[in-house]
Scaffold this active site. Structure first.
Site, mmCIF file in Angstrom:
data_model
loop_
_atom_site.group_PDB
_atom_site.id
_atom_site.type_symbol
_atom_site.label_atom_id
_atom_site.label_comp_id
_atom_site.label_asym_id
_atom_site.label_seq_id
_atom_site.Cartn_x
_atom_site.Cartn_y
_atom_site.Cartn_z
ATOM 1 N N ARG A 1 -8.509 -0.482 5.802
ATOM 2 C CA ARG A 1 -7.403 0.473 4.726
ATOM 3 C C ARG A 1 -6.163 -0.145 4.219
ATOM 4 N NH1 ARG A 1 -5.795 4.431 8.895
ATOM 5 N NH2 ARG A 1 -4.298 4.933 6.913
ATOM 6 N N ASP B 1 6.087 0.089 11.604
ATOM 7 C CA ASP B 1 5.204 -0.420 11.303
ATOM 8 C C ASP B 1 4.425 -1.855 11.459
ATOM 9 O OD1 ASP B 1 3.590 2.123 10.457
ATOM 10 O OD2 ASP B 1 4.054 1.438 8.579
ATOM 11 N N ARG C 1 1.609 14.729 13.180
ATOM 12 C CA ARG C 1 2.187 14.830 12.421
ATOM 13 C C ARG C 1 2.739 15.943 10.383
ATOM 14 N NH1 ARG C 1 -0.157 9.191 10.233
ATOM 15 N NH2 ARG C 1 1.034 8.894 8.817
ATOM 16 N N PRO C 2 3.735 15.797 11.449
ATOM 17 C CA PRO C 2 4.007 17.212 11.237
ATOM 18 C C PRO C 2 4.385 17.104 9.035
ATOM 19 C CG PRO C 2 5.418 16.892 12.270
ATOM 20 C CD PRO C 2 4.977 15.973 13.182
ATOM 21 N N LYS D 1 0.586 -0.994 -0.200
ATOM 22 C CA LYS D 1 0.073 0.406 0.420
ATOM 23 C C LYS D 1 0.984 1.125 -0.092
ATOM 24 C CE LYS D 1 -1.330 0.988 4.800
ATOM 25 N NZ LYS D 1 -1.164 2.838 4.235
ATOM 26 N N ASN D 2 1.859 1.157 1.015
ATOM 27 C CA ASN D 2 2.854 2.444 0.812
ATOM 28 C C ASN D 2 3.583 2.589 -0.372
ATOM 29 O OD1 ASN D 2 1.157 3.203 3.804
ATOM 30 N ND2 ASN D 2 3.270 1.903 4.367
ATOM 31 N N CYS E 1 -3.455 7.583 10.206
ATOM 32 C CA CYS E 1 -3.426 7.328 11.817
ATOM 33 C C CYS E 1 -3.374 8.305 12.610
ATOM 34 C CB CYS E 1 -2.550 5.830 11.873
ATOM 35 S SG CYS E 1 -3.025 4.195 10.977
HETATM 36 C C1 EPZ Z 1 4.871 6.586 6.473
HETATM 37 O O1 EPZ Z 1 4.367 8.084 7.037
HETATM 38 C C2 EPZ Z 1 4.001 5.603 6.515
HETATM 39 N N1 EPZ Z 1 2.823 5.817 5.814
HETATM 40 C C3 EPZ Z 1 3.663 5.053 7.711
HETATM 41 O O2 EPZ Z 1 3.500 3.495 7.439
HETATM 42 C C4 EPZ Z 1 5.217 4.787 8.800
HETATM 43 O O3 EPZ Z 1 5.049 4.186 10.018
HETATM 44 C C5 EPZ Z 1 5.668 5.900 8.525
HETATM 45 O O4 EPZ Z 1 6.428 6.539 6.651
HETATM 46 C C6 EPZ Z 1 7.241 5.732 9.054
HETATM 47 O O5 EPZ Z 1 7.737 4.505 8.342
HETATM 48 C C7 EPZ Z 1 2.179 5.648 4.597
HETATM 49 O O6 EPZ Z 1 3.330 5.149 3.882
HETATM 50 C C8 EPZ Z 1 1.179 6.296 3.918
HETATM 51 P P1 EPZ Z 1 7.491 9.575 7.759
HETATM 52 P P2 EPZ Z 1 4.772 9.237 6.911
HETATM 53 O O7 EPZ Z 1 7.448 11.350 7.379
HETATM 54 O O8 EPZ Z 1 5.938 9.621 5.152
HETATM 55 C C9 EPZ Z 1 8.168 13.018 11.584
HETATM 56 C C10 EPZ Z 1 1.473 2.732 7.906
HETATM 57 O O9 EPZ Z 1 0.965 1.836 9.428
HETATM 58 N N2 EPZ Z 1 8.364 14.220 10.396
HETATM 59 O O10 EPZ Z 1 8.668 9.112 7.675
HETATM 60 O O11 EPZ Z 1 3.717 10.062 7.589
HETATM 61 C C11 EPZ Z 1 6.693 12.220 11.638
HETATM 62 O O12 EPZ Z 1 6.193 13.050 12.626
HETATM 63 C C12 EPZ Z 1 1.766 3.339 7.855
HETATM 64 O O13 EPZ Z 1 0.747 1.897 7.277
HETATM 65 C C13 EPZ Z 1 8.390 15.664 10.814
HETATM 66 O O14 EPZ Z 1 8.704 15.929 12.211
HETATM 67 O O15 EPZ Z 1 5.975 9.280 8.371
HETATM 68 C C14 EPZ Z 1 7.481 11.118 12.638
HETATM 69 O O16 EPZ Z 1 7.561 11.093 13.838
HETATM 70 C C15 EPZ Z 1 1.365 4.480 9.427
HETATM 71 N N3 EPZ Z 1 8.587 16.391 8.929
HETATM 72 C C16 EPZ Z 1 8.525 11.056 11.120
HETATM 73 O O17 EPZ Z 1 9.448 11.921 11.399
HETATM 74 C C17 EPZ Z 1 7.616 15.917 8.412
HETATM 75 O O18 EPZ Z 1 7.567 16.843 8.058
HETATM 76 C C18 EPZ Z 1 8.540 9.613 10.205
HETATM 77 O O19 EPZ Z 1 7.469 10.258 9.338
HETATM 78 C C19 EPZ Z 1 7.214 14.623 8.369
HETATM 79 C C20 EPZ Z 1 7.435 13.681 9.170
#
Ligand code: EPZ
Length: 423
Positions: free
Chosen positions: A399, A307, A123-124, A23-24, A118
């Site tokens: 989802r 995940d 989630r910035p 999915k991702n 989720c």
């Molecule tokens: C992706 O989310 C996945 N979602 C998530 O999977 C997964 O948990 C995550 O990556 C980490 O592997 C999708 O692919 C749709 P990140 P994403 O940006 O891209 C911080 C599932 O269960 N951050 O890597 O949103 C953030 O707060 C889902 O399938 C910032 O600070 O995750 C977090 O602490 C849930 N600023 C960390 O980085 C930003 O601009 C990782 O977030 C972006 C992120």
């Protein structure tokens, strides 16, 4: 009626499962079709609601979407209108933020509603905007919308992320793929789906190297042409079934997996007493001896995936020694803990770590899936528990897990859905 899943636990599971596409990975690839002037054919799409919602977003914006099979879509975004974003759909999933990179790259402007998904606390998106602004875009703050513009076009730049954010890396690749000049993303996310997006775009004529490492170079291409691409297998779906069978005991054969993507999960399950072997795109897991305790640190790929941490919590409850799960990616990913405690788990959360007492006997209860992977954790707990477990919040599970009940039933589980799926 609110739909729910009923699980009667206590059965050993055995059998074979074919893993679906990730999915991702499919989400950014579908949004990347916006950058391509003619049709793309994307195979191995998982039949889950996040993908259906994404296809509906693209269609609502004017893309032509044809389902060639339940898992193959042909998308032609030539006539897509960047102003026709349907906010009621984009707010349903986190992946809708990829509209920003894709529309910015194609039209020099983009907006979308605040992306859903989720709930893990804050989630910035600051790292996404850091890349967009480095490429020359202006971000316009708005309480309910995310809006970016690049009136003078996008120009390649070097950007270093403060955390290897998956979403920011993917959005950066989307924005830079057709920008003028070269973009370098340092401290990039290394997840396999980053490499899969790059593989898709390169098949369309992009020039992206280093995806899958922490430094990605993108030489902007003038035009991207259609291609046919098969999405990589879902390592989290695979890992979830591995955790389920490690929990119940039994033997699982997985088809259509990439065992290399599962290295961290396999290593942990092996340390906990499972036997795992892999060859080509097959993997076998067998667990006959008692489960041993373990400590887990959830970190960016290639380390243990965040995940997968909720799915390991019931296993640690049942293990002889228990253990600790520390979450280093998300601020708050233990909302499943009170649910698991209703089933007899003894878990104490302190900041980013959950301390799990081993030797528990889980008992069926009424619990809620608080998010997608938390839902999978509840199903695994139910499979391992005595008695019957009733899980609400199944829309979260739908989802991301294709045919969950049917796949588990094929392994011999007593799992049933009551009530209809959301359309
Ligand atoms: C992706 O989310 C996945 N979602 C998530 O999977 C997964 O948990 C995550 O990556 C980490 O592997 C999708 O692919 C749709 P990140 P994403 O940006 O891209 C911080 C599932 O269960 N951050 O890597 O949103 C953030 O707060 C889902 O399938 C910032 O600070 O995750 C977090 O602490 C849930 N600023 C960390 O980085 C930003 O601009 C990782 O977030 C972006 C992120």
């Amino acid at each position: 009626m609110i739909p729910f899943i009923t699980v009667r636990g206590g059965r050993r599971l055995s059998g074979e499962i074919t893993v679906c596409g990730m999915k991702n990975a499919a989400l950014p690839i579908l949004f990347a079709s916006i950058l391509v002037r003619d049709s793309v054919t994307i195979e191995n799409l998982p039949p889950v609601t996040d993908i259906q919602t994404t296809l509906r977003i693209l269609a609502a914006m004017g893309a032509r979407v044809d389902m060639l099979s339940p898992t193959t879509a042909r998308v032609n975004a030539a006539d897509l209108d960047p102003d026709a974003v349907p906010p009621d759909l984009t707010t349903r999933l986190r992946g809708s933020s990829y509209l920003l990179g894709a529309c910015l790259g194609r039209f020099g402007r983009a907006f979308t509603g605040l992306p859903g998904g989720c709930d893990f606390g804050v989630r910035p998106l600051d790292q996404h905007f850091r890349i967009f602004t480095a490429l020359g875009a202006e971000c316009e703050p708005d309480a309910n919308l995310l809006r970016v513009r690049a009136p003078r076009g996008l120009r390649g730049a070097a950007v270093r992320l403060s955390f290897p954010s998956v979403g920011a890396t993917l959005n950066g690749i989307l924005a830079a793929a057709t920008a003028e000049g070269t973009t370098v993303i340092e401290n990039a996310a290394r997840e396999p789906h980053v490499a899969d997006l790059a593989a898709f775009l390169n098949a369309c004529g992009a020039d992206i190297s280093g995806a899958g490492t922490s430094e990605i170079r993108i030489h902007g291409a003038k035009i991207l042409r259609g291609c046919r691409h098969a999405v990589i297998p879902d390592m989290i779906e695979a890992g979830t079934y591995m955790a389920a069978v490690a929990g119940t005991g039994g033997r699982l054969r997985l088809r259509s997996v990439d065992p290399a993507h599962l290295a961290a999960v396999s290593e942990k399950l092996t340390a906990m007493g499972a036997q795992i072997s892999a060859s080509g795109d097959r993997l076998t897991l067998c667990r006959t001896s008692p489960l041993l305790g373990a400590d887990i640190e959830a970190l960016p790929y290639p380390l243990f995936p965040t995940d997968m941490q909720p799915q390991f919590a019931p296993l640690l409850c049942l293990s002889s020694g228990g253990g600790r799960i520390c979450e280093h990616v998300w601020e708050s990913r233990f909302r499943y803990v009170p649910e698991l405690c209703r089933m007899g788990a003894e878990i104490r959360v302190d900041g980013r770590c959950a301390f799990i007492r081993g030797g528990a006997k889980l008992t069926g209860a009424d619990v809620a899936a608080t998010d997608l992977r938390a839902g999978a954790a509840m199903v695994i707990a139910g499979l391992c528990a005595g008695g019957s477990t009733r899980i609400t919040g199944v829309e979260h599970i739908d989802r991301g897990y294709p045919d969950l009940e049917a796949k588990l039933q094929s392994l011999g589980a007593d799992v049933r859905r009551v009530g209809a799926r959301e359309p």
